[in-house]
Design a protein around this motif. Structure first.
Motif, short mmCIF file in Angstrom:
data_model
loop_
_atom_site.label_atom_id
_atom_site.label_comp_id
_atom_site.label_asym_id
_atom_site.label_seq_id
_atom_site.Cartn_x
_atom_site.Cartn_y
_atom_site.Cartn_z
N THR A 14 -12.45 12.69 -9.77
CA THR A 14 -13.30 13.99 -9.64
C THR A 14 -14.60 13.84 -10.43
N PRO A 15 -15.82 14.08 -9.79
CA PRO A 15 -17.24 13.97 -10.61
C PRO A 15 -17.20 15.04 -11.72
N THR A 16 -17.73 14.45 -12.84
CA THR A 16 -17.92 15.18 -14.03
C THR A 16 -18.63 16.66 -13.88
N LEU A 17 -19.41 16.50 -12.89
CA LEU A 17 -20.25 17.62 -12.47
C LEU A 17 -19.29 18.97 -12.17
N ILE A 18 -18.18 18.31 -11.18
CA ILE A 18 -17.33 19.32 -10.60
C ILE A 18 -16.24 19.70 -11.38
N ARG A 19 -15.80 18.79 -12.40
CA ARG A 19 -14.86 19.24 -13.57
C ARG A 19 -15.48 20.17 -14.28
N ALA A 20 -16.70 20.11 -14.72
CA ALA A 20 -17.50 21.21 -15.59
C ALA A 20 -17.56 22.48 -14.96
N VAL A 76 -29.28 11.29 -12.89
CA VAL A 76 -28.61 12.50 -12.97
C VAL A 76 -27.26 12.58 -12.21
N ASP A 77 -26.53 13.72 -12.46
CA ASP A 77 -24.94 13.67 -12.19
C ASP A 77 -25.03 14.33 -10.85
N ALA A 78 -25.75 14.79 -10.22
CA ALA A 78 -25.93 15.35 -8.95
C ALA A 78 -27.31 15.34 -8.25
N ALA A 79 -27.13 15.54 -7.01
CA ALA A 79 -28.43 15.69 -6.07
C ALA A 79 -28.42 17.12 -5.47
N ALA A 126 -30.56 24.94 15.97
CA ALA A 126 -31.83 24.97 15.23
C ALA A 126 -31.23 24.20 13.67
N LEU A 127 -30.07 24.67 13.34
CA LEU A 127 -29.84 23.95 12.02
C LEU A 127 -29.25 22.51 12.14
N GLN A 128 -29.36 21.92 13.28
CA GLN A 128 -28.88 20.35 13.49
C GLN A 128 -29.64 19.44 12.45
N PRO A 129 -30.84 19.55 12.19
CA PRO A 129 -31.64 18.83 11.48
C PRO A 129 -31.18 18.74 9.73
N ILE A 130 -30.53 19.91 9.63
CA ILE A 130 -29.98 20.24 8.18
C ILE A 130 -28.73 19.61 8.15
N ALA A 131 -27.90 19.77 9.06
CA ALA A 131 -26.78 18.90 9.03
C ALA A 131 -26.91 17.56 8.94
N ASP A 132 -27.74 17.04 9.82
CA ASP A 132 -28.11 15.45 9.81
C ASP A 132 -28.67 15.06 8.67
N GLY A 133 -29.50 16.06 7.95
CA GLY A 133 -30.13 15.60 6.70
C GLY A 133 -28.98 15.66 5.56
N VAL A 134 -28.12 16.35 5.57
CA VAL A 134 -27.05 16.51 4.54
C VAL A 134 -26.21 15.35 4.63
N SER A 135 -25.86 15.07 5.90
CA SER A 135 -24.95 13.67 6.23
C SER A 135 -25.64 12.50 5.76
N ALA A 136 -26.82 12.47 6.15
CA ALA A 136 -27.65 11.13 5.55
C ALA A 136 -27.45 11.06 4.16
N SER A 137 -27.88 12.30 3.33
CA SER A 137 -27.81 12.30 1.92
C SER A 137 -26.41 11.99 1.34
N VAL A 138 -25.50 12.40 1.90
CA VAL A 138 -24.14 12.05 1.45
C VAL A 138 -23.83 10.64 1.57
N GLU A 139 -24.25 10.18 2.52
CA GLU A 139 -23.82 8.61 2.88
C GLU A 139 -24.78 7.79 1.96
N LEU A 140 -26.00 8.18 1.54
CA LEU A 140 -26.92 7.54 0.54
C LEU A 140 -26.35 7.66 -0.69
N GLY A 142 -23.05 8.14 -2.04
CA GLY A 142 -22.03 7.52 -2.51
C GLY A 142 -21.14 8.57 -3.43
N ASP A 143 -20.94 8.07 -4.53
CA ASP A 143 -20.02 8.67 -5.47
C ASP A 143 -20.52 9.89 -6.12
N THR A 144 -21.81 10.03 -5.87
CA THR A 144 -22.59 11.27 -6.78
C THR A 144 -22.62 12.54 -5.69
N PRO A 145 -22.23 13.66 -6.30
CA PRO A 145 -22.05 15.05 -5.61
C PRO A 145 -23.32 15.55 -5.07
#
Ligand code: CP3
Length: 355
Positions: A14-20, A76-79, A126-140, A142-145
């Protein structure tokens, strides 16, 4: 029958960020900065060249790259997802622009009953670019939340009503005072679009959310409870967000911290005007806190910044959990090397009672 074995999830996963955020005192304090993605970074200025901010926000690969830049550089511990509190309104078709050095500006302010009655719908498409941007971010990442965010109804509506950044909100105050029904319609509309924006980010992989009500400190307790809290609650109490940390932040909110919490937040973001020890006392010692290094000190001497940071971390130990942040966003003129050094300092200071 043999019972199914649930694999033990070790705390290390569990990332430190989430624990805190969940209310654990952590030995190493997690840190991220509001507006960590942005103009303080040369790599941001380079990648943004020739594109408007709002264009960058709806170009998924670009938004993802900008989201990850501060994590690579500062450790940093989160994006936080690169976007803006005005993006949902823009995607719904409102003619809003972000003017560099100024902020959100509307071609036509939305302040009369007719304009408010005709607010457009924000569609899933209209929100599709946001969904795609978040998925691409999460992929890049890795373990950082990734932290998702949205603007709270009072703050977003104040931009729509004023038509430009304001410090005194005269038209917003007038609308609330003289046309309660129109304010209700407008605040309900903003609550819906901000909620859809947040749900989209959570469904695409954001592990925590922050609701920015940057300017709500302009309201007294009574007006906050009547004209802002119900709409913020609609967002914060939505079932999609029930099981993830929900940070609520605003500036000059020392007088309404308990109300911000009661609106449905699980973590309170504290600005630089309220000491973390005071915030913790006001909140009954029961709420994890985020904050609150004074951004003004980022441009002064390192010694003053280090001493202040040590004080903030000591004060944060009074709370059930502490995520380090600034009291407001990173100023555009900040030397990025100072932020990198600050993260290393924060990571080097151990909480003896943390786990
Ligand atoms: O790094 C992050 O924190 C994530 C991205 C983010 C931005 N805006 C990017 C941005 C977030 C979380 C926001 C939220 C936001 N936007 C808030 C709430 C936070 C706060 O500061 O209180 C508010 C009030 C806005 C509205 C807004 N957008 C303002 C006042 C401005 C500043 C205008 C300026 O140029 O000084 C913006 C523009 C903006 N949003 C920038 C960035 C990186 C700068 C513009 C650019 O890079 O072209």
């Amino acid at each position: 029958m043999t019972p199914a074995v649930t694999p033990a999830i070790s705390r290390a996963e569990t990332p430190t960020l989430i624990r805190a955020f969940q209310g654990e005192r952590t030995q190493q304090r997690p840190v991220w900065f509001m507006r960590q993605a942005g103009r303080s970074l040369p790599e941001y200025r380079a990648i943004r060249e020739g594109t408007t901010m709002l264009q960058a926000c709806v170009t998924p690969e670009l938004a993802a790259e900008i989201t990850v830049q501060p994590v690579r550089r500062h450790q940093v511990d989160a994006a936080i997802f690169y976007s803006d509190i005005m993006v949902p309104a823009k995607l719904a078709g409102i003619d809003v622009d972000i003017v560099p050095g100024r902020g959100p500006v509307l071609a036509t302010p939305i302040r009369d009953s007719r304009a408010i009655a005709n607010l457009p719908e924000l569609t899933q498409d209209a929100l599709q670019p946001i969904a795609d941007g978040v998925s691409a971010s999460v992929e890049l990442l890795g373990d950082t939340p990734l932290i998702g965010f949205a603007g709270a109804p009072f703050t977003v509506a104040s931009y729509l009503v004023e038509g430009a950044p304001s410090r005194t909100f005269p038209h917003t105050r007038a609308l609330i005072a003289h046309n309660e029904a129109a304010w209700h319609t407008l605040a309900t509309w903003v609550a819906e679009i901000s909620l859809h924006f947040l749900q989209t980010q959570v469904n695409a992989g954001a592990q925590a959310v922050q609701l920015f009500d940057s300017w709500v400190g302009a309201l007294d307790v009574t007006n906050y409870q009547k004209s802002a809290a119900p709409y913020s609650s609609h967002i914060l109490r939505d079932a999609t967000l029930a099981h993830i940390p929900r940070v609520h932040f605003g500036t000059n909110t020392g007088h309404i911290l308990p109300q911000l919490h009661q609106a449905g937040a699980s973590v309170i973001g504290v600005d630089a005007e309220t000491a973390l020890t005071t915030a913790n006392t006001v909140l009954g010692g029961a709420v994890p806190l985020q904050g609150n290094i004074n951004p003004a000190l980022l441009s002064g001497s390192w010694e003053a910044l280090e001493q202040h940071t040590r004080e903030v971390l000591a004060a944060g130990q009074s709370a059930p959990g502490h995520v380090v942040n600034l009291g407001h966003g990173v100023p555009a003129t900040t030397d990025p090397d100072v932020l990198t050094r600050l993260v290393a300092l924060i990571h080097s200071i151990s909480d003896p009672l943390g786990s």
